[in-house]
Design an enzyme around this catalytic site. Structure first.
Site, PDB file in Angstrom:
ATOM      1  N   LYS A 320      62.813 -15.248 -21.122  1.00 30.94           N
ATOM      2  CA  LYS A 320      64.267 -15.179 -20.862  1.00 30.94           C
ATOM      3  C   LYS A 320      63.051 -13.575 -21.405  1.00 30.94           C
ATOM      4  O   LYS A 320      63.062 -13.233 -22.387  1.00 30.94           O
ATOM      5  CB  LYS A 320      64.701 -15.400 -22.121  1.00 30.94           C
ATOM      6  CG  LYS A 320      66.249 -14.508 -22.381  1.00 30.94           C
ATOM      7  CD  LYS A 320      66.994 -15.688 -23.386  1.00 30.94           C
ATOM      8  CE  LYS A 320      68.640 -14.499 -23.749  1.00 30.94           C
ATOM      9  NZ  LYS A 320      68.421 -12.989 -23.449  1.00 30.94           N
ATOM     10  N   LEU A 321      63.488 -12.131 -20.125  1.00 24.99           N
ATOM     11  CA  LEU A 321      63.605 -10.526 -20.578  1.00 24.99           C
ATOM     12  C   LEU A 321      64.124 -10.675 -21.317  1.00 24.99           C
ATOM     13  O   LEU A 321      65.753 -10.657 -21.548  1.00 24.99           O
ATOM     14  CB  LEU A 321      63.971 -10.481 -19.379  1.00 24.99           C
ATOM     15  CG  LEU A 321      62.619 -10.923 -18.158  1.00 24.99           C
ATOM     16  CD1 LEU A 321      62.822 -10.788 -16.484  1.00 24.99           C
ATOM     17  CD2 LEU A 321      61.189 -10.455 -18.380  1.00 24.99           C
ATOM     18  N   GLU A 487      61.633 -13.105 -25.558  1.00 28.29           N
ATOM     19  CA  GLU A 487      62.823 -13.182 -26.485  1.00 28.29           C
ATOM     20  C   GLU A 487      63.135 -15.234 -26.152  1.00 28.29           C
ATOM     21  O   GLU A 487      63.228 -16.260 -26.393  1.00 28.29           O
ATOM     22  CB  GLU A 487      63.836 -13.093 -24.885  1.00 28.29           C
ATOM     23  CG  GLU A 487      64.323 -11.573 -25.320  1.00 28.29           C
ATOM     24  CD  GLU A 487      65.056 -11.637 -26.339  1.00 28.29           C
ATOM     25  OE1 GLU A 487      66.314 -11.930 -25.972  1.00 28.29           O
ATOM     26  OE2 GLU A 487      65.119 -11.216 -27.826  1.00 28.29           O
TER      27      GLU A 487
END
Length: 976
Positions: A320-321, A487
């Site tokens: 998750k960026l 994240e």
């Protein structure tokens, strides 16, 4: 036939558009034109808003008195039917008296959906200042004070307006109106002035516009105008209701276009429906992207929800960026240098083409001029979905969220710099060479993406994924992202199609902090209070809680009753809880004086900046202790303890405890360390048989230090015991901030309690000190198994202990600035000790450091967008639990009680929860039972083997939570 007045008004109304009248007609060939002038502004609240509010106030359940003719005769209208009738009558009147172009009215009816008009840059206090100047009253008068301090109880006649800023404006304006009757401003004229207000920005430019409104509107009109500017309408009907009544396809078109203008102009005729080709993505047209659903209770359940089959049980795992969701549109265009035209939009439909570039030859582009070779030959048009992140080439790492725009603006100014830059990570392809791909599976879309894109290193890249088949394969990757301070993860179903503007089981996010709750009920002292708004207006609705400073420290400072600010809690209180707190603290509150803060009793974060400053404060010995639940603990500079609770919630009033029995700072640190140790052991357990026996090490206890306002002095060299118990291998001399030889550094270490060794393996827990790349240092770097610390860390640790000589000595946490080299195993470990701008959480910055921090802060206030805040809240899962529509978010409730009604089911659904139909549903979080021992025992037996166990509550928990508009603690409603 459009009359002259209507044409003149239309030109006035759309004169601030970025397109001319001719261009608007060309872009929207079916755009309707009104035959008459728009309705007067007061028609909005007289015929629409006030009737809707009156209807909302009617009791739900029994139908209201009015009758409606049905197929079998008249029947009473329900509240919902009456609401629709009110809106239908207004729209019908508009069509008859004005025409089919309702865009100008919708911009004021649902202003939060109008993305054509920029933000005003005005909040309550700024509007209050403007109104004080417009009415020419003293800001220190009763009315001036009430406007500028609208949350505080005032001397107004109608106390119901306390906490309602627009209502407070109405009270003050009604005492000195220029008009007593409604004015003659039309809806189009109001829109034209609001367009001017949105670009005025500065107070001196905004003042004449407010003066014009004041001259031409009465107090009720101005009250509704303020609500529109704040985009806080609350009229008892959602935008979905307005859209559905305007046209059956209106909501669908808004979801895929984010354009209120398109909804009004392309769907002006209810008899004409959107074709299937108009309901999907379009090239060079913004759409609402698919979103990842919130994590459920276990990864196993998430994998099952992705509907695996015997032949295909694959799912994908992506990192998750931590950036901004971005869609890239590209199409062939010979009029653009380079032959390709680009557009970029964020998730909330903000156009960022000006920033990232409209073509390969755009000299102001922060991205497109660097990606000329990114698209394979034959790609004529494409839409990509991805995340724009900030990349630091020097560290070769992602920079935390919040630095993207600064990096992009810097890249615009200097495209050849080695500083931070925007990087687009693409994970989906939705359109390719005139073909929409949303109905293709993710697996097929990925193939199209990989065949279309040639990644440009650290400019435009394809986001990688890991293929998995079992839930057990997720945890090792989750451990990796935790180590890298990332994240989290996103799980994706490769068999799924792309669904616009949806959160569903095909994409689900996993975040490390979701794995366990903090799990402690913390007994904190109330030391401050904040006045509320809305139904809590005029009363204390949330409280500042503090931790007691331990007795020896407090006595040394001469303030035996001192507390440090720790958290702010406002959820979980019932009306009775508020009443009990008032009973114990009545007449003991004092107004907070920012010039003379009560530092002998409570210290806030930020020193003189006084972060989280309360409206009132109370002495600890006259206050009460409350038990607070929380999800986790996180670092912050907003509170004096330098850490705070994440999602705190009131549990109960501890009337059995006084302030001296409340939690102290040191006691909390011990609880925190125990909780973190237990969480690590439970959630990230590894195969101990593969690990070597751990070496015995001595660990120093860490003390949390606040932001003392002290004058920093140059290091002089007095002795402390701050390095006691540690072994040091000094490999080079010190280069900065002071020149010191190896011998001097070794003497410094010994003088402050440390031990010197002559090799990195001579003892356990050796700290290697280096400030130059010598041969021995290069050897360690080549092996990559040990981090090297700069001498500046020694200086700062010693200096901090000298300054805080009245406190226990402590070691400063390592930060990136202190590391000469970071071993692979330690990557990402030390970034958590500083904020996104590099500012330490526990150490005072120097003047030169502060200058560097300021360089990383975007000071362009004109770029602020209020809806960007909501986007960030959603991306970072900021809790919305105190809103009635969110109090049951994430809960799955099963009713095992005869008291169950459809009303209860609707309450759960409205609060973002879900009702389970079967007790065997493994996702159930709460079970509502009758208040009987026998029934509770039966249910407990059925669920005794589940992990985690669902909560058992009585129906009173649901009813009282809904009544109080906050989710109450379940233990207070457990069946007896």
């Amino acid at each position: 036939m459009q009359d002259a007045a209507a044409r003149e008004e239309e030109a006035l109304q759309y004169g601030h558009s970025d397109l001319t009248e001719e261009q608007l007609d060309e872009k929207y060939p079916n755009r309707p034109h009104n035959h008459s002038k728009t309705l007067p502004f007061h028609a909005l609240f007289e015929d629409l808003f006030n009737p809707l509010i009156d209807n909302r106030k009617k009791p739900t359940g029994p139908p209201i008195a009015r009758k409606k003719q049905g197929p079998h005769g008249p029947h009473a209208l329900t509240s919902n039917e009456a609401r629709r009738n009110i809106i239908e009558r207004f729209i019908s009147r508009w069509r008859q008296q004005v025409g089919n172009d309702i865009y100008s009215a919708f911009r004021l009816i649902i202003p939060e959906k109008d993305r054509e008009r920029g933000m005003y840059g005005l909040k309550e206090k700024a509007i209050g200042k403007l109104l004080v100047r417009v009415m020419k009253i003293d800001k220190n008068s009763t009315d001036g004070y009430n406007l500028l301090n609208w949350k505080l109880p005032g001397n107004q006649t109608h106390s119901a307006m306390t906490g309602d800023f627009a209502g407070r404006c109405y009270e003050v304006l009604s005492k000195r109106p220029l008009r007593t009757e409604v004015g003659n401003m039309t809806i189009a004229e109001v829109n034209e002035l609001l367009d001017r207000l949105s670009v005025a920005q500065k107070e001196e430019n905004q003042l004449p516009i407010f003066e014009e409104f004041y001259k031409r509107m009465n107090s009720e009109e101005l009250m509704w105008l303020v609500r529109m500017i704040l985009r806080q309408m609350k009229v008892g009907a959602t935008e979905k209701t307005f859209f559905d009544i305007w046209h059956p396809d209106a909501e669908n078109l808004f979801n895929v276009s984010s354009s209120l203008r398109r909804v009004c102009w392309e769907l002006s005729d209810p008899a004409i429906s959107l074709g299937n080709e108009d309901k999907g993505v379009h090239l060079m047209q913004c759409f609402q992207p698919q979103l990842a659903a919130f994590q459920m209770r276990s990864i196993e359940k998430m994998v099952v929800r992705m509907r695996p089959t015997e032949d295909d049980d694959e799912f994908w795992i992506e990192e998750k960026l931590d950036g901004e969701r971005m869609q890239l549109h590209m199409v062939e265009d010979d009029d653009v240098p380079g032959g390709m035209r680009f557009n970029f939009w964020s998730r909330k439909a903000k156009d960022y083409t000006y920033l990232y570039g409209n073509g390969f030859e755009d000299q102001n582009a922060a991205l497109t001029r660097h990606i000329k070779g990114a698209f394979n030959d034959g790609v004529r048009s494409i839409i990509l979905d991805g995340e724009m992140i900030t990349w630091d080439p020097q560290e070769d790492a992602v920079v935390p969220f919040g630095t993207l725009k600064t990096a992009a603006l810097s890249e615009q100014r200097n495209p050849f710099s080695t500083g931070q830059r925007p990087l687009l990570r693409v994970f989906d392809c939705l359109y390719l060479n005139d073909r929409v791909l949303t109905n293709y599976t993710l697996r097929d879309r990925r193939k199209a993406l990989e065949r279309s894109i040639n990644p440009i290193h650290r400019r435009l890249e394809i986001h990688s994924y890991s293929s998995a088949h079992k839930a057990a394969e997720v945890e090792p990757l989750l451990r990796e992202v935790v180590a890298e301070a990332s994240e989290g993860l996103v799980l994706k179903n490769p068999r799924s199609v792309y669904r616009l503007n949806e959160r569903n089981d095909d994409w689900m996010k996993v975040k490390p902090e979701y794995m366990t709750e903090f799990g402690e009920a913390l007994d904190c002292i109330i030391v401050g209070g904040y006045y509320g708004s809305g139904h809590r207006g005029g009363r204390l609705s949330s409280f500042l809680c503090g931790l007691r400073v331990d007795q020896n420290q407090a006595q040394q400072s001469g303030t035996p009753m001192k507390t440090y600010s720790f958290c702010k809690v406002g959820g979980g209180f019932t009306a009775q809880d508020y009443a009990n707190i008032r009973h114990y603290t009545d007449s003991k509150w004092h107004d907070w004086d920012a010039k003379r803060p009560p530092t002998e009793f409570v210290e806030l974060g930020g020193g003189d900046r006084q972060y989280e400053r309360p409206d009132v404060w109370i002495r600890p010995d006259e206050s009460v202790v409350i038990a607070i639940k929380a999800a986790s603990v996180g670092p912050t500079d907003q509170f004096r303890t330098n850490m705070t609770l994440r999602f705190p919630r009131f549990k109960r009033l501890r009337s059995d405890k006084d302030w001296q029995s409340a939690l102290s700072l040191n006691e909390f640190l011990q609880l925190k360390n125990n909780a973190e140790k237990e969480r690590t052991e439970k959630q990230f357990e590894v195969d101990q048989s593969r690990r070597k026996a751990p070496r015995k090490t001595r660990k120093k206890a860490m003390t949390v230090v606040g932001n003392n306002e002290v004058v920093k002095k140059p290091y002089a060299g007095p002795e402390t015991k701050v390095l006691e118990g540690l072994n040091f291998f000094v490999m080079t001399e010190s280069v900065s901030p002071w020149k010191k030889s190896r011998a001097e550094l070794e003497q410094l270490v010994k003088a402050n309690g440390g031990k010197i060794v002559q090799s990195q393996t001579a003892a356990d827990n050796v700290v290697c000190i280096a400030d130059r790349k010598t041969v021995p240092v290069a050897s360690i770097i080549k092996r990559g198994d040990r981090s090297l610390v700069r001498p500046s860390w020694l200086f700062d640790c010693i200096e901090q202990s000298e300054v805080d000589s009245g406190r226990p000595v402590f070691l400063l946490p390592l930060e990136p600035k202190y590391l000469f080299f970071v071993a692979e195993k330690d990557e990402g470990l030390y970034e958590k000790n500083v904020d996104e701008f590099g500012d330490s959480y526990v150490r005072d910055v120097t003047t030169s450091e502060l200058r560097e921090i300021f360089k990383n802060i975007d000071a362009d206030s004109k770029s602020f967008q209020g809806r960007d805040v909501l986007k960030q809240m959603e991306q970072h899962d900021i809790e919305m639990g105190d809103l009635p529509g969110w109090i049951f978010q994430g809960l799955v409730v099963y009713f095992d009680t005869a008291s169950f009604t459809n009303c209860s089911k609707r309450i759960i659904a409205f609060g973002k929860g879900r009702v389970a139909d079967d007790l065997h549903d493994m996702s159930i979080t709460h079970i509502v039972v009758d208040q009987t021992d026998s029934r509770s025992r039966d249910v407990r037996k059925k669920i005794q083997n589940r992990s985690p166990l669902p909560r058992l509550v009585t129906l009173a928990w649901l009813q009282e939570s809904w009544k109080e508009k906050t989710r109450l603690d379940e233990e207070r409603f457990a069946p007896t």
